[in-house]
Design a protein around this motif. Structure first.
Motif, PDB file in Angstrom:
ATOM      1  N   ILE A 404       0.856  -1.181   0.000  1.00  0.00           N
ATOM      2  CA  ILE A 404       0.000   0.000   0.000  1.00  0.00           C
ATOM      3  C   ILE A 404       0.894   1.235   0.000  1.00  0.00           C
ATOM      4  O   ILE A 404       1.818   1.348   0.811  1.00  0.00           O
ATOM      5  CB  ILE A 404      -0.937   0.040   1.220  1.00  0.00           C
ATOM      6  N   TYR A 406       1.059   5.167   0.671  1.00  0.00           N
ATOM      7  CA  TYR A 406       0.323   6.282   1.271  1.00  0.00           C
ATOM      8  C   TYR A 406       1.205   7.537   1.278  1.00  0.00           C
ATOM      9  O   TYR A 406       2.430   7.455   1.152  1.00  0.00           O
ATOM     10  CB  TYR A 406      -0.193   5.932   2.667  1.00  0.00           C
ATOM     11  N   LEU A 419      -2.745   5.768  -1.665  1.00  0.00           N
ATOM     12  CA  LEU A 419      -3.484   4.576  -1.238  1.00  0.00           C
ATOM     13  C   LEU A 419      -3.627   3.533  -2.339  1.00  0.00           C
ATOM     14  O   LEU A 419      -4.483   2.645  -2.254  1.00  0.00           O
ATOM     15  CB  LEU A 419      -4.856   4.936  -0.650  1.00  0.00           C
ATOM     16  N   THR A 455      -6.982   2.780  -6.536  1.00  0.00           N
ATOM     17  CA  THR A 455      -7.389   3.660  -5.459  1.00  0.00           C
ATOM     18  C   THR A 455      -8.698   4.324  -5.861  1.00  0.00           C
ATOM     19  O   THR A 455      -9.307   3.948  -6.874  1.00  0.00           O
ATOM     20  CB  THR A 455      -6.287   4.695  -5.155  1.00  0.00           C
ATOM     21  N   GLY A 494      -3.248   0.275   7.509  1.00  0.00           N
ATOM     22  CA  GLY A 494      -4.198   1.237   6.972  1.00  0.00           C
ATOM     23  C   GLY A 494      -3.639   2.639   6.924  1.00  0.00           C
ATOM     24  O   GLY A 494      -2.573   2.933   7.483  1.00  0.00           O
ATOM     25  N   HIS A 505     -10.518   9.753   1.884  1.00  0.00           N
ATOM     26  CA  HIS A 505     -10.440   8.318   1.595  1.00  0.00           C
ATOM     27  C   HIS A 505      -9.659   7.650   2.717  1.00  0.00           C
ATOM     28  O   HIS A 505      -8.509   8.012   2.988  1.00  0.00           O
ATOM     29  CB  HIS A 505      -9.745   8.088   0.247  1.00  0.00           C
ATOM     30  N   HIS A 506     -10.271   6.682   3.360  1.00  0.00           N
ATOM     31  CA  HIS A 506      -9.610   5.892   4.403  1.00  0.00           C
ATOM     32  C   HIS A 506      -9.608   4.436   3.959  1.00  0.00           C
ATOM     33  O   HIS A 506     -10.657   3.904   3.564  1.00  0.00           O
ATOM     34  CB  HIS A 506     -10.346   6.028   5.735  1.00  0.00           C
ATOM     35  N   ARG A 507      -8.433   3.810   3.998  1.00  0.00           N
ATOM     36  CA  ARG A 507      -8.287   2.417   3.534  1.00  0.00           C
ATOM     37  C   ARG A 507      -7.716   1.556   4.658  1.00  0.00           C
ATOM     38  O   ARG A 507      -6.670   1.876   5.230  1.00  0.00           O
ATOM     39  CB  ARG A 507      -7.389   2.365   2.292  1.00  0.00           C
ATOM     40  N   THR A 509      -6.710  -2.561   5.420  1.00  0.00           N
ATOM     41  CA  THR A 509      -6.420  -3.787   4.660  1.00  0.00           C
ATOM     42  C   THR A 509      -6.033  -4.914   5.608  1.00  0.00           C
ATOM     43  O   THR A 509      -5.277  -4.710   6.569  1.00  0.00           O
ATOM     44  CB  THR A 509      -5.286  -3.537   3.658  1.00  0.00           C
ATOM     45  N   CYS A 518     -10.097  -5.508   1.779  1.00  0.00           N
ATOM     46  CA  CYS A 518      -9.794  -4.078   1.736  1.00  0.00           C
ATOM     47  C   CYS A 518     -11.086  -3.298   1.963  1.00  0.00           C
ATOM     48  O   CYS A 518     -12.056  -3.459   1.210  1.00  0.00           O
ATOM     49  CB  CYS A 518      -9.165  -3.700   0.396  1.00  0.00           C
ATOM     50  N   ASP A 520     -12.683   0.425   2.099  1.00  0.00           N
ATOM     51  CA  ASP A 520     -12.510   1.828   1.724  1.00  0.00           C
ATOM     52  C   ASP A 520     -13.703   2.628   2.216  1.00  0.00           C
ATOM     53  O   ASP A 520     -14.847   2.345   1.823  1.00  0.00           O
ATOM     54  CB  ASP A 520     -12.374   1.962   0.209  1.00  0.00           C
ATOM     55  N   LEU A 531     -13.881   3.637  -7.481  1.00  0.00           N
ATOM     56  CA  LEU A 531     -12.832   2.746  -6.991  1.00  0.00           C
ATOM     57  C   LEU A 531     -12.451   1.802  -8.121  1.00  0.00           C
ATOM     58  O   LEU A 531     -13.325   1.145  -8.696  1.00  0.00           O
ATOM     59  CB  LEU A 531     -13.319   1.952  -5.778  1.00  0.00           C
TER      60      LEU A 531
END
Length: 601
Positions: A404, A406, A419, A455, A494, A505-507, A509, A518, A520, A531
């Motif tokens: 990932i 970030y 992301l 993403t 994450g 956007h919050h991810r 995993t 995952c 989102d 997405l």
């Protein structure tokens, strides 16, 4: 974009770096820069003689025996005579001003100029030197003949192949590698001395511009000064100055561009390799010429930078996530392995900077054999880890690997890829990045966009607005970073961001040996969101919210109904100037909500 926003972006580039670039460009425009007043002789061959190696030669690289290669992918039959050094096989336009001073020639008069530069990087010099070291006299004759043609057609500081200090540096480095593998690095031919001297004269005056780029221009050009200066140590009184300047900037760049966790200023797999290779070759030359060691701080930075690249490399194939920009460079072309095989570079650097054996016995050890570097000690493979200084979560579970990306932007981001998630299964790239394709070809800017990554894209725009071809504004900041942790059989990580228009956007995993989950969560200010999951080629079948292919099932669930769920196609580029279509799963929403993607394998 507002003036204040632009000012913030340029301030983050660093006033001194902006000034270096501006002064360089102004000096050229006013014809006041010292690089514009250089003079050098056209070298006379031969440049290499029969091999004088003290040890038996390893396996040669015969990739250039029958074909010419561009960017590790494109090839065409090798002619008997030297090629046209100004031809661009990726453009129908001819470059102009091939006999003009290099600073008078535009970058893009014949499409992407890298198509012109590629053969002048001298990869073929290294390959044919390995053949000559194995007794191939015809390869040696051809090697000298082609260099003689190149120096005649590209007299010092004239034409497009002198435009870039980094391209000039690559020629120096490849010429010096050839001298070393032929056993002639301590007593080079007069023609090679003259050629390297002319190149170092071109590189040294523009180092300030290279440093201002805050990328691998500085590391490669510093390495060329150090290595080329070492080759000329007994033949030019300026060599000690070149060596000293190269050493200084190698130390400086490692201190400033390599983070404490090994992440490099350029968020790019192939450029990270180029940086590592530059330092590896500098260290090889330092040892071969009995020069004082580099600082322990530099050694430490290179050790963690090597571990970073090793952690990204898939042991089964040597491939790695198709992260960031990629211009096709491979600085040590001593083997016939694929361009995307990162194991040779990792193995060499691991031995040099950490006395480690990253991959055990295999063809990737050929670099060590050619450069006479002893194999390091055995080590354990990389584990799940967060490289927070650079902004990377790496997750391992059984036969699966996930990465990932970030936003931790100490330096300018090259792509709007916050992301992005890469997923590998049994060494194959199941969920993948689009790459970069080209710096100037039609449609190439799309590859840097948010739409080219795994993403979320809000309102059909990039995560950051573009200021220019290579510069984004309003750099994102990571939020709610959850470092990699292992709980039972699950590896978790994450992160989140909020963009310049208020979309968030919050991810989160989770990776196990059987599945990737995952989640989102999309919130804040936006009208629509998409997405995307970019998929490996194959016979994918979409049925409702479930996508299948042999051995893999992807299901989409959430607390809002998607406005559309489509299986489409889009390009990817795993080699420079090459693209293919791959399937893409798109999940579109018209309001905030939560999407859960589960990939079962």
């Amino acid at each position: 974009m507002s003036f204040a926003s632009k000012l913030r972006t340029y301030s983050r580039l660093g006033p001194s770096n902006v000034a270096r670039v501006a002064i360089y460009r102004l000096g050229l425009r006013l014809r006041l820069h010292p690089v514009q007043y250089l003079a050098a002789n056209v070298p006379q061959g031969p440049f290499f003689r029969l091999s004088e190696r003290s040890n038996p030669a390893p396996i040669p690289n015969k990739r250039w025996d029958s074909d010419l290669w561009w960017f590790g992918k494109h090839h065409q039959p090798r002619p008997d005579d030297p090629p046209d050094w100004f031809d661009n096989p990726f453009s129908d336009r001819c470059i102009t001003g091939t006999d003009a001073d290099w600073w008078q020639i535009p970058d893009f008069s014949a499409g992407d100029i890298k198509g012109v530069w590629e053969l002048s990087r001298f990869d073929w010099v290294v390959a044919w030197a390995t053949c000559a070291a194995n007794g191939d006299v015809a390869a040696l004759t051809r090697l000298n003949s082609w260099i003689e043609d190149w120096v005649r057609k590209n007299p010092p500081y004239k034409g497009p192949n002198w435009k870039c200090g980094q391209e000039t540096s690559i020629r120096v480095i490849h010429s010096c590698i050839a001298a070393k593998i032929l056993g002639q690095d301590h007593k080079p031919e007069p023609g090679l001395i003259e050629m390297v001297r002319g190149h170092l004269q071109r590189i040294a005056p523009t180092m300030s511009y290279a440093i201002g780029q805050q990328n691998n221009h500085g590391t490669s050009e510093a390495a060329a000064l150090f290595i080329g200066g070492s080759l000329l140590k007994s033949y030019d009184h300026r060599s000690s100055g070149w060596i000293s300047k190269g050493r200084h900037w190698l130390e400086n760049r490692a201190a400033n561009l390599i983070a404490s966790d090994g992440s490099f200023s350029q968020h790019s797999i192939t450029y990270h390799r180029m940086m590592i290779d530059s330092y590896s070759l500098a260290e090889v030359w330092r040892r071969a010429t009995n020069q004082p060691p580099f600082s322990s701080a530099l050694q430490d930075k290179l050790a963690v930078a090597t571990l970073w690249l090793e952690s990204m490399t898939i042991p089964e194939t040597g491939d790695a996530p198709n992260l960031g920009a990629n211009d096709g460079v491979r600085l040590i072309p001593l083997t016939e392995s694929d361009y995307r095989d990162f194991r040779p570079s990792v193995q060499l650097a691991a031995a040099l900077f950490d006395d480690r054996d990253a991959f055990g016995f295999g063809p990737w050890n050929s670099l060590l054999d050619w450069l006479e570097v002893p194999l390091g000690q055995k080590c354990t493979p990389p584990t799940s880890e967060t490289f927070d200084a650079g902004g990377y979560h790496l997750m391992h579970a059984g036969r699966a690997f996930a990465m990932i990306r970030y936003p931790r932007y100490r330096f300018r981001p090259g792509q709007a890829d916050a992301l992005h998630l890469d997923l590998w299964l049994d060494g194959e790239n199941l969920l993948r990045d689009a790459g970069s394709y080209s710096y100037n070809a039609e449609g190439s800017s799309w590859f840097r966009s948010t739409a080219a990554h795994n993403t979320v894209q809000f309102d059909n725009r990039d995560q950051m607005p573009r200021l220019s071809r290579f510069l984004f504004g309003e750099w994102l900041k990571a939020e709610d970073v959850a470092p990699v942790k292992t709980i039972g059989r699950s590896v978790l990580a994450g992160a989140a961001y909020t963009d310049y228009k208020g979309a968030r956007h919050h991810r989160e995993t989770e990776l196990t040996a059987d599945y990737l989950r995952c989640v989102d969560t999309l919130s804040g200010e936006f009208q629509s969101a998409c997405l995307r999951w970019r998929l490996m080629p194959g016979n994918w079948m979409l049925n409702g919210n479930e996508l299948r292919r042999e051995g893999v099932v992807i299901t989409i669930e959430g607390d809002v109904e998607p406005s559309a769920l489509l299986l489409t196609h889009a390009p990817e580029s795993r080699y420079y100037q090459h693209q293919e279509e791959i399937p893409v799963l798109e999940i579109r929403l018209d309001r905030p909500g939560r999407i859960e993607t589960k990939v079962t394998f």
